[in-house]
Design a protein around this motif. Structure first.
Motif, PDB file in Angstrom:
ATOM      1  N   GLY A  23       0.704  -1.158   0.049  1.00 23.19           N
ATOM      2  CA  GLY A  23       0.049   0.114   0.028  1.00 23.19           C
ATOM      3  C   GLY A  23       0.768   1.122  -0.016  1.00 23.19           C
ATOM      4  O   GLY A  23       2.138   1.306  -0.054  1.00 23.19           O
ATOM      5  N   SER A  25       0.457   4.051   2.447  1.00 25.57           N
ATOM      6  CA  SER A  25       0.850   4.635   3.761  1.00 25.57           C
ATOM      7  C   SER A  25       1.903   4.046   4.243  1.00 25.57           C
ATOM      8  O   SER A  25       2.708   5.078   4.983  1.00 25.57           O
ATOM      9  N   ALA A  26       2.146   2.820   3.984  1.00 20.37           N
ATOM     10  CA  ALA A  26       3.105   2.017   4.799  1.00 20.37           C
ATOM     11  C   ALA A  26       4.541   2.405   4.277  1.00 20.37           C
ATOM     12  O   ALA A  26       5.442   2.146   5.041  1.00 20.37           O
ATOM     13  N   GLY A 110      -7.608  -0.190  -7.600  1.00 23.64           N
ATOM     14  CA  GLY A 110      -8.749  -0.803  -6.538  1.00 23.64           C
ATOM     15  C   GLY A 110      -8.044  -0.502  -4.963  1.00 23.64           C
ATOM     16  O   GLY A 110      -8.920   0.057  -4.119  1.00 23.64           O
ATOM     17  N   ASN A 111      -6.877  -0.998  -4.822  1.00 24.85           N
ATOM     18  CA  ASN A 111      -6.258  -1.037  -3.573  1.00 24.85           C
ATOM     19  C   ASN A 111      -6.217   0.574  -3.273  1.00 24.85           C
ATOM     20  O   ASN A 111      -6.464   0.838  -2.124  1.00 24.85           O
ATOM     21  N   THR A 113      -7.877   3.138  -4.199  1.00 24.66           N
ATOM     22  CA  THR A 113      -9.237   3.626  -4.140  1.00 24.66           C
ATOM     23  C   THR A 113      -9.525   3.573  -2.630  1.00 24.66           C
ATOM     24  O   THR A 113      -9.946   4.363  -1.997  1.00 24.66           O
ATOM     25  N   LEU A 114      -9.671   2.171  -2.330  1.00 25.72           N
ATOM     26  CA  LEU A 114      -9.818   1.890  -0.924  1.00 25.72           C
ATOM     27  C   LEU A 114      -9.021   2.541   0.173  1.00 25.72           C
ATOM     28  O   LEU A 114      -9.497   2.943   1.095  1.00 25.72           O
ATOM     29  N   GLU A 115      -7.720   2.468  -0.090  1.00 22.24           N
ATOM     30  CA  GLU A 115      -6.950   2.946   0.858  1.00 22.24           C
ATOM     31  C   GLU A 115      -6.667   4.519   0.831  1.00 22.24           C
ATOM     32  O   GLU A 115      -6.745   5.248   1.861  1.00 22.24           O
ATOM     33  N   SER A 117      -8.526   7.177  -1.724  1.00 23.19           N
ATOM     34  CA  SER A 117      -9.322   8.217  -2.577  1.00 23.19           C
ATOM     35  C   SER A 117      -9.866   9.259  -1.619  1.00 23.19           C
ATOM     36  O   SER A 117     -10.314  10.382  -2.116  1.00 23.19           O
ATOM     37  N   ASN A 118     -10.345   8.743  -0.314  1.00 20.73           N
ATOM     38  CA  ASN A 118     -10.906   9.697   0.565  1.00 20.73           C
ATOM     39  C   ASN A 118     -10.078  10.593   1.379  1.00 20.73           C
ATOM     40  O   ASN A 118     -10.321  11.462   2.091  1.00 20.73           O
ATOM     41  N   GLN A 119      -8.756  10.652   0.968  1.00 22.23           N
ATOM     42  CA  GLN A 119      -7.924  11.429   1.663  1.00 22.23           C
ATOM     43  C   GLN A 119      -6.796  12.426   0.758  1.00 22.23           C
ATOM     44  O   GLN A 119      -6.696  13.295   1.174  1.00 22.23           O
ATOM     45  N   ARG A 124      -7.660  10.787  -5.982  1.00 27.18           N
ATOM     46  CA  ARG A 124      -9.104  10.554  -6.277  1.00 27.18           C
ATOM     47  C   ARG A 124      -9.544  10.755  -7.412  1.00 27.18           C
ATOM     48  O   ARG A 124      -9.987   9.941  -8.350  1.00 27.18           O
TER      49      ARG A 124
ATOM     50  N   SER B  25      -2.357   1.290   8.041  1.00 28.20           N
ATOM     51  CA  SER B  25      -0.760   1.815   8.026  1.00 28.20           C
ATOM     52  C   SER B  25      -0.614   2.874   8.646  1.00 28.20           C
ATOM     53  O   SER B  25       0.557   3.220   9.180  1.00 28.20           O
ATOM     54  N   ALA B  26      -1.390   3.986   8.135  1.00 23.79           N
ATOM     55  CA  ALA B  26      -1.038   5.131   8.436  1.00 23.79           C
ATOM     56  C   ALA B  26      -1.340   5.619   9.772  1.00 23.79           C
ATOM     57  O   ALA B  26      -0.672   6.816  10.296  1.00 23.79           O
ATOM     58  N   THR B 103     -17.134  12.481   4.012  1.00 26.63           N
ATOM     59  CA  THR B 103     -16.630  11.761   2.925  1.00 26.63           C
ATOM     60  C   THR B 103     -17.090  10.248   2.956  1.00 26.63           C
ATOM     61  O   THR B 103     -17.013   9.891   3.993  1.00 26.63           O
ATOM     62  N   VAL B 104     -17.488   9.769   1.812  1.00 24.70           N
ATOM     63  CA  VAL B 104     -17.905   8.198   2.057  1.00 24.70           C
ATOM     64  C   VAL B 104     -16.734   7.375   2.197  1.00 24.70           C
ATOM     65  O   VAL B 104     -15.789   7.396   1.580  1.00 24.70           O
ATOM     66  N   ASN B 111     -12.075  -2.354   3.003  1.00 22.81           N
ATOM     67  CA  ASN B 111     -10.745  -1.395   3.185  1.00 22.81           C
ATOM     68  C   ASN B 111      -9.635  -2.015   3.723  1.00 22.81           C
ATOM     69  O   ASN B 111      -8.504  -2.280   3.113  1.00 22.81           O
ATOM     70  N   LEU B 114      -8.276  -5.090   1.115  1.00 23.85           N
ATOM     71  CA  LEU B 114      -7.446  -4.420   0.300  1.00 23.85           C
ATOM     72  C   LEU B 114      -6.163  -4.091   0.920  1.00 23.85           C
ATOM     73  O   LEU B 114      -4.972  -3.942   0.092  1.00 23.85           O
ATOM     74  N   LEU B 172     -16.924   0.533  -3.498  1.00 27.19           N
ATOM     75  CA  LEU B 172     -15.658   0.991  -3.750  1.00 27.19           C
ATOM     76  C   LEU B 172     -15.910   2.132  -4.701  1.00 27.19           C
ATOM     77  O   LEU B 172     -15.352   3.188  -4.387  1.00 27.19           O
ATOM     78  N   LYS B 175     -17.244   5.133  -2.902  1.00 25.95           N
ATOM     79  CA  LYS B 175     -16.118   5.744  -2.113  1.00 25.95           C
ATOM     80  C   LYS B 175     -15.384   6.655  -3.161  1.00 25.95           C
ATOM     81  O   LYS B 175     -15.028   7.962  -2.776  1.00 25.95           O
ATOM     82  N   LEU B 176     -14.964   5.998  -4.425  1.00 22.19           N
ATOM     83  CA  LEU B 176     -14.097   6.850  -5.099  1.00 22.19           C
ATOM     84  C   LEU B 176     -14.865   7.996  -5.872  1.00 22.19           C
ATOM     85  O   LEU B 176     -14.274   8.997  -5.588  1.00 22.19           O
TER      86      LEU B 176
END
Lengths: 211, 211
Positions: A23, A25-26, A110-111, A113-115, A117-119, A124, B25-26, B103-104, B111, B114, B172, B175-176
């Motif tokens: 991912g 963030s790690a 996809g990875n 997006t879920l990790e 896209s909201n940040q 996004r 992770s964050a 945000t969604v 989450n 993935l 997904l 959220k996107l």
């Protein structure tokens, strides 16, 4: 070729492998540079930030995947066969990744997006563009199948979205179970989602038998 | 109630909110303790590690969600109506989350699948158990609908998996695009995936029109 351009490629390639495995963030810039075998100064010569690098990784990965999708979905086979080959290629890609690193790593888009896209809005937006482009390509094939009377779907755009959503959902399961056979259901589910007109296919047995 | 049990609840609640917003992770233990308003010593009194906390967050979230799924899927409505109400409840949950944090944030389990399932076996196993339980619950309803002749699906297990995969895929996209209307397609897609027998539903217009 000078060493400078090699360094950029090495950073991109190391970053893609690390992001697929662990991912966004790690990861830290220092770790990416170490894996790439370049000094940290080189990183900031090419990229303003880790986010900037992530966008470059996304673009490079999409350039390759878009080429594959265009080749498969744009050829002369009957439209539904092209979709079937897209799913087979997705399964083959995930299997190759599993063989090289021991675990199914899923879809990079996809990875992320879920990790993420909201940040971050930059990620996004880029991911939205890529999924829209995927839906565009699938929609074109769905429309061609409808022209031939092979599917009965009313709204080709929504149908294409649903096919891509099913793809992302099944890739999620392939990653969760570290098992690419989870993707076997894609073809039959796609026929069902499109209201495939061929008798005995979608209507009689919409979902593939367990294997 | 002593302060000790309050501290554990506060840590769990802060961790869940932070993991939903920013992933696993964050986050660091110090940040979670700060958000919970507890000293770091309290954290290690209750949890051996961040992973241990993540498992507790997953369990608590699933306890709540499982209760909702059981209530909705186990009631006396006709089986397909129960599935429809599950999708409506999912959309309402995502909308409530969006209203409270702007945000969604998607499905906590999707989450984490993935982000983390290919990295820690403990998280992978727990998430597998949860998705299996979801598929169990959906399968029971699909089997009941088949008993009534309302769906034509051959393999109820695979059908239930495909419905849950479609749910994860559309969440997904919600959220996107930070847009819960993406979930509107779930009901029509579910009917199509199950080969719903009602004339004029799945066969004639398998995918919902765009809204």
């Amino acid at each position: 070729m000078g060493r400078t351009s090699d360094a950029k490629e090495r950073i991109l390639s190391a970053a893609q492998a690390l992001i697929e495995l662990r991912g966004y963030s790690a990861l830290g810039v220092a770790e990416i540079c170490k894996a790439a075998g370049v000094p940290k100064g080189s990183f900031y010569y090419f990229f303003n930030s880790k986010e900037d690098l992530a966008l470059a990784v996304i673009d490079e990965h999409w350039a390759g995947q878009r080429g594959n999708w265009q080749r498969i979905l744009g050829d002369d086979d009957p439209p539904l066969q092209r979709l079937r080959r897209l799913f087979e290629a997705t399964e083959a890609d995930q299997r190759a990744g599993q063989q090289s690193c021991g675990t199914v790593s899923g879809c990079l888009f996809g990875n992320l997006t879920l990790e993420m896209s909201n940040q971050t809005e930059a990620l996004r937006e880029r991911l939205q563009q890529i999924f829209e482009a995927q839906v565009d390509m699938v929609e074109e094939v769905v429309a061609a199948a409808r022209e031939r009377g092979e599917v009965t779907v009313a709204d080709t755009r929504e149908a294409a979205r649903s096919v891509v959503a099913q793809l992302e959902g099944q890739v999620l399961f392939a990653k969760l179970y570290n098992n690419t056979r989870r993707l076997d259901a894609l073809w039959t589910n796609c026929l069902a989602l499109l209201g495939a007109a061929s008798p005995g296919r979608a209507q009689e047995a919409p979902v593939a038998p367990a294997r």
